[in-house]
Design a protein around this motif. Structure first.
Motif: not given
Length: 167
Positions: A69-90
């Protein structure tokens, strides 16, 4: 909750609103849909540490053949999970940007079984509230509010929903 230890393991501080959610509710599910990840949960699917490691591995493999995703193209940007949606893999992630205080992190939703990401310019508590009240501007959670139309919201702990620990 040993937040200092959790933050050492993750290599970053965490947002205050998330800590309040965890301290208030613990691991579990809101309206049978959004599961909150919690450090050191007795349930692997709800454990922040386990899911962070798993998601990091899955996304590293994914981005070998899909564009980040474009937001993650910034050097050093990353994602950290905090929740998930039941039954969807999201999954719901924080967008962690270099030099940004955790209370300023915003939410990224990934549909899980596809390449689409949705950015929300709010923190996790505000986003969760918007999803549960049907006010979130999202392509993904609109169905939740329209289908359930809850008159009151429910939170069930992981223990209530899943039973005995699965670790």
């Amino acid at each position: 909750m040993d937040w200092a230890q959790t933050e050492r393991v993750l290599g970053t501080a965490l947002p205050a609103d998330y800590k309040l959610l965890v301290e208030t509710y613990g691991d579990g599910v809101y309206d049978e849909t959004v599961w909150l990840l919690v450090p050191d949960s007795a349930y692997g699917d709800c454990d922040l540490h386990a899911q962070t490691a798993e998601r990091d591995e899955i996304l590293a493999d994914l981005w070998e053949f899909e564009t980040k995703p474009a937001a993650l193209l910034e050097a050093g940007a990353r994602v950290l999970p905090w929740a998930f949606e039941e039954g969807t893999g999201a999954f719901l992630y924080w967008l962690v940007r270099p030099g940004q205080h955790p209370d300023e992190w915003t939410v990224l939703y990934n549909e899980g079984r596809g390449p689409l990401w949705e950015h929300h310019g709010t923190g996790c508590s505000a986003f969760l509230l918007a999803v549960l009240t049907g006010t979130a501007e999202t392509e993904y959670f609109g169905h939740l509010y329209e289908v359930l139309k809850p008159t009151e919201h429910r939170f069930e702990t992981a223990g209530q929903t899943l039973g005995a620990s699965r670790r």
